[in-house]
Design a protein around this motif. Structure first.
Motif, PDB file in Angstrom:
ATOM      1  N   ALA A 121       0.829  -1.205   0.000  1.00 12.30           N
ATOM      2  CA  ALA A 121       0.000   0.000   0.000  1.00 12.30           C
ATOM      3  C   ALA A 121       0.865   1.257   0.000  1.00 12.30           C
ATOM      4  CB  ALA A 121      -0.934  -0.002   1.205  1.00 12.30           C
ATOM      5  N   ALA A 122       1.958   1.247   0.741  1.00 14.33           N
ATOM      6  CA  ALA A 122       2.847   2.408   0.774  1.00 14.33           C
ATOM      7  C   ALA A 122       3.499   2.646  -0.584  1.00 14.33           C
ATOM      8  CB  ALA A 122       3.915   2.225   1.848  1.00 14.33           C
ATOM      9  N   ILE A 123       3.915   1.580  -1.241  1.00 13.79           N
ATOM     10  CA  ILE A 123       4.533   1.712  -2.570  1.00 13.79           C
ATOM     11  C   ILE A 123       3.530   2.259  -3.570  1.00 13.79           C
ATOM     12  CG2 ILE A 123       5.480   0.391  -4.496  1.00 13.79           C
ATOM     13  CD1 ILE A 123       6.848  -1.389  -2.364  1.00 13.79           C
ATOM     14  N   LEU A 124       2.311   1.727  -3.571  1.00 17.91           N
ATOM     15  CA  LEU A 124       1.277   2.227  -4.485  1.00 17.91           C
ATOM     16  C   LEU A 124       0.938   3.691  -4.199  1.00 17.91           C
ATOM     17  CD1 LEU A 124      -1.082  -0.861  -4.578  1.00 17.91           C
ATOM     18  CD2 LEU A 124       0.268   0.042  -6.469  1.00 17.91           C
ATOM     19  N   PHE A 125       0.891   4.049  -2.917  1.00 20.56           N
ATOM     20  CA  PHE A 125       0.579   5.430  -2.549  1.00 20.56           C
ATOM     21  C   PHE A 125       1.680   6.386  -3.002  1.00 20.56           C
ATOM     22  CE2 PHE A 125       0.386   8.936   0.543  1.00 20.56           C
ATOM     23  CZ  PHE A 125      -0.907   9.374   0.278  1.00 20.56           C
ATOM     24  N   ILE A 126       2.927   5.991  -2.866  1.00 17.15           N
ATOM     25  CA  ILE A 126       4.043   6.836  -3.296  1.00 17.15           C
ATOM     26  C   ILE A 126       4.032   7.013  -4.816  1.00 17.15           C
ATOM     27  CG2 ILE A 126       6.564   6.911  -3.484  1.00 17.15           C
ATOM     28  CD1 ILE A 126       6.609   5.689  -0.644  1.00 17.15           C
ATOM     29  N   ILE A 127       3.729   5.952  -5.549  1.00 15.69           N
ATOM     30  CA  ILE A 127       3.622   6.080  -7.003  1.00 15.69           C
ATOM     31  C   ILE A 127       2.503   7.045  -7.368  1.00 15.69           C
ATOM     32  CG2 ILE A 127       3.034   4.833  -9.124  1.00 15.69           C
ATOM     33  CD1 ILE A 127       4.458   2.393  -7.900  1.00 15.69           C
ATOM     34  N   GLY A 128       1.381   6.954  -6.665  1.00 16.94           N
ATOM     35  CA  GLY A 128       0.272   7.889  -6.896  1.00 16.94           C
ATOM     36  C   GLY A 128       0.666   9.327  -6.601  1.00 16.94           C
ATOM     37  N   LEU A 129       1.428   9.542  -5.533  1.00 21.42           N
ATOM     38  CA  LEU A 129       1.888  10.898  -5.216  1.00 21.42           C
ATOM     39  C   LEU A 129       2.824  11.446  -6.284  1.00 21.42           C
ATOM     40  CD1 LEU A 129       2.571  10.825  -1.377  1.00 21.42           C
ATOM     41  CD2 LEU A 129       0.763  12.025  -2.580  1.00 21.42           C
ATOM     42  N   GLU A 130       3.696  10.601  -6.788  1.00 18.87           N
ATOM     43  CA  GLU A 130       4.611  11.037  -7.853  1.00 18.87           C
ATOM     44  C   GLU A 130       3.844  11.425  -9.113  1.00 18.87           C
ATOM     45  OE1 GLU A 130       7.910  11.549  -7.850  1.00 18.87           O
ATOM     46  OE2 GLU A 130       7.937  11.119  -5.718  1.00 18.87           O
ATOM     47  N   LEU A 131       2.824  10.662  -9.462  1.00 15.05           N
ATOM     48  CA  LEU A 131       2.003  11.005 -10.622  1.00 15.05           C
ATOM     49  C   LEU A 131       1.225  12.298 -10.388  1.00 15.05           C
ATOM     50  CD1 LEU A 131       0.738   7.455 -11.540  1.00 15.05           C
ATOM     51  CD2 LEU A 131       2.175   8.917 -12.963  1.00 15.05           C
ATOM     52  N   PHE A 132       0.741  12.504  -9.171  1.00 14.42           N
ATOM     53  CA  PHE A 132       0.032  13.734  -8.849  1.00 14.42           C
ATOM     54  C   PHE A 132       0.976  14.935  -8.917  1.00 14.42           C
ATOM     55  CE2 PHE A 132      -2.127  16.689  -5.919  1.00 14.42           C
ATOM     56  CZ  PHE A 132      -3.339  16.752  -6.576  1.00 14.42           C
ATOM     57  N   GLN A 133       2.211  14.754  -8.462  1.00 15.60           N
ATOM     58  CA  GLN A 133       3.208  15.816  -8.561  1.00 15.60           C
ATOM     59  C   GLN A 133       3.537  16.126 -10.016  1.00 15.60           C
ATOM     60  OE1 GLN A 133       6.998  14.806  -6.906  1.00 15.60           O
ATOM     61  NE2 GLN A 133       7.791  16.866  -7.043  1.00 15.60           N
ATOM     62  N   ALA A 134       3.606  15.106 -10.850  1.00 20.40           N
ATOM     63  CA  ALA A 134       3.865  15.311 -12.274  1.00 20.40           C
ATOM     64  C   ALA A 134       2.727  16.084 -12.925  1.00 20.40           C
ATOM     65  CB  ALA A 134       4.069  13.970 -12.971  1.00 20.40           C
ATOM     66  N   SER A 135       1.499  15.820 -12.514  1.00 18.72           N
ATOM     67  CA  SER A 135       0.378  16.572 -13.074  1.00 18.72           C
ATOM     68  C   SER A 135       0.420  18.031 -12.610  1.00 18.72           C
ATOM     69  CB  SER A 135      -0.949  15.922 -12.711  1.00 18.72           C
ATOM     70  OG  SER A 135      -1.162  15.962 -11.316  1.00 18.72           O
ATOM     71  N   GLY A 136       0.846  18.267 -11.390  1.00 22.11           N
ATOM     72  CA  GLY A 136       1.016  19.647 -10.928  1.00 22.11           C
ATOM     73  C   GLY A 136       2.108  20.369 -11.689  1.00 22.11           C
ATOM     74  N   ARG A 137       3.164  19.659 -12.030  1.00 19.69           N
ATOM     75  CA  ARG A 137       4.241  20.231 -12.834  1.00 19.69           C
ATOM     76  C   ARG A 137       3.724  20.624 -14.221  1.00 19.69           C
ATOM     77  NH1 ARG A 137       7.840  16.053 -12.996  1.00 19.69           N
ATOM     78  NH2 ARG A 137       8.024  16.288 -10.767  1.00 19.69           N
ATOM     79  N   ILE A 138       2.839  19.820 -14.784  1.00 17.83           N
ATOM     80  CA  ILE A 138       2.245  20.152 -16.085  1.00 17.83           C
ATOM     81  C   ILE A 138       1.424  21.427 -15.979  1.00 17.83           C
ATOM     82  CG2 ILE A 138       0.529  19.408 -17.791  1.00 17.83           C
ATOM     83  CD1 ILE A 138       1.482  16.557 -17.343  1.00 17.83           C
ATOM     84  N   ILE A 139       0.646  21.545 -14.916  1.00 13.51           N
ATOM     85  CA  ILE A 139      -0.205  22.728 -14.750  1.00 13.51           C
ATOM     86  C   ILE A 139       0.634  23.982 -14.649  1.00 13.51           C
ATOM     87  CG2 ILE A 139      -1.798  23.885 -13.173  1.00 13.51           C
ATOM     88  CD1 ILE A 139      -2.965  21.143 -12.534  1.00 13.51           C
ATOM     89  N   PHE A 140       1.671  23.967 -13.812  1.00 10.45           N
ATOM     90  CA  PHE A 140       2.420  25.188 -13.554  1.00 10.45           C
ATOM     91  C   PHE A 140       3.489  25.474 -14.597  1.00 10.45           C
ATOM     92  CE2 PHE A 140       1.031  24.235  -9.108  1.00 10.45           C
ATOM     93  CZ  PHE A 140       0.102  25.259  -9.062  1.00 10.45           C
ATOM     94  N   ASN A 141       4.115  24.459 -15.170  1.00  9.24           N
ATOM     95  CA  ASN A 141       5.199  24.694 -16.125  1.00  9.24           C
ATOM     96  C   ASN A 141       4.720  24.747 -17.565  1.00  9.24           C
ATOM     97  OD1 ASN A 141       6.981  24.751 -14.032  1.00  9.24           O
ATOM     98  ND2 ASN A 141       7.727  22.684 -14.321  1.00  9.24           N
ATOM     99  N   GLU A 142       3.973  23.741 -17.995  1.00 15.05           N
ATOM    100  CA  GLU A 142       3.623  23.645 -19.405  1.00 15.05           C
ATOM    101  C   GLU A 142       2.393  24.460 -19.777  1.00 15.05           C
ATOM    102  OE1 GLU A 142       3.625  19.636 -20.837  1.00 15.05           O
ATOM    103  OE2 GLU A 142       5.380  19.122 -19.626  1.00 15.05           O
ATOM    104  N   LEU A 143       1.432  24.595 -18.868  1.00 14.82           N
ATOM    105  CA  LEU A 143       0.228  25.372 -19.179  1.00 14.82           C
ATOM    106  C   LEU A 143       0.381  26.845 -18.820  1.00 14.82           C
ATOM    107  CD1 LEU A 143      -2.631  22.925 -18.151  1.00 14.82           C
ATOM    108  CD2 LEU A 143      -1.815  23.478 -20.432  1.00 14.82           C
ATOM    109  N   GLY A 144       1.402  27.179 -18.080  1.00 16.13           N
ATOM    110  CA  GLY A 144       1.682  28.575 -17.770  1.00 16.13           C
ATOM    111  C   GLY A 144       0.822  29.181 -16.676  1.00 16.13           C
ATOM    112  N   VAL A 145       0.215  28.354 -15.843  1.00 17.86           N
ATOM    113  CA  VAL A 145      -0.580  28.863 -14.726  1.00 17.86           C
ATOM    114  C   VAL A 145       0.387  29.417 -13.686  1.00 17.86           C
ATOM    115  CG1 VAL A 145      -2.197  28.228 -12.893  1.00 17.86           C
ATOM    116  CG2 VAL A 145      -2.404  27.199 -15.151  1.00 17.86           C
ATOM    117  N   PRO A 146       0.161  30.652 -13.218  1.00 18.53           N
ATOM    118  CA  PRO A 146       1.081  31.210 -12.213  1.00 18.53           C
ATOM    119  C   PRO A 146       0.992  30.445 -10.888  1.00 18.53           C
ATOM    120  CG  PRO A 146      -0.737  32.712 -12.629  1.00 18.53           C
ATOM    121  CD  PRO A 146      -0.877  31.594 -13.599  1.00 18.53           C
ATOM    122  N   VAL A 147       2.134  30.281 -10.275  1.00 17.71           N
ATOM    123  CA  VAL A 147       2.219  29.560  -9.003  1.00 17.71           C
ATOM    124  C   VAL A 147       1.739  30.477  -7.884  1.00 17.71           C
ATOM    125  CG1 VAL A 147       3.784  28.389  -7.415  1.00 17.71           C
ATOM    126  CG2 VAL A 147       4.166  28.222  -9.863  1.00 17.71           C
TER     127      VAL A 147
END
Length: 76
Positions: free
Chosen positions: A38-64
């Motif tokens: 469960a911890a491994i699956l949760f960490i993978i989910g967090l990494e994917l969520f962080q990657a989606s946040g990176r897309i929002i702020f870096n690639e889409l140009g939404v101000p932080v």
């Protein structure tokens, strides 16, 4: 294409979070392998969520927001 990538990452993050919850509350396995899986699956989910946040702020140009600026690593 960026929006499709964002949606894909968010769906994958929610799927891994759901799998982590399912594995954690499942009584079929022993306690410690269940917790580790469960911890491994949760960490993978967090990494994917962080990657989606990176897309929002870096690639889409939404101000932080100002309260998130401390999370951005300026050295990279």
């Amino acid at each position: 294409m960026i929006i499709a990538k964002l949606v894909f990452y968010l769906v994958c993050a929610m799927t891994f979070a759901g799998l982590a919850d399912y594995v954690f509350h499942r009584e079929r396995w022993r306690k410690w392998p269940r917790y580790i899986a469960a911890a491994i699956l949760f960490i993978i989910g967090l990494e994917l969520f962080q990657a989606s946040g990176r897309i929002i702020f870096n690639e889409l140009g939404v101000p932080v927001p100002s309260w998130l600026e401390w999370l951005i690593d300026e050295s990279a």
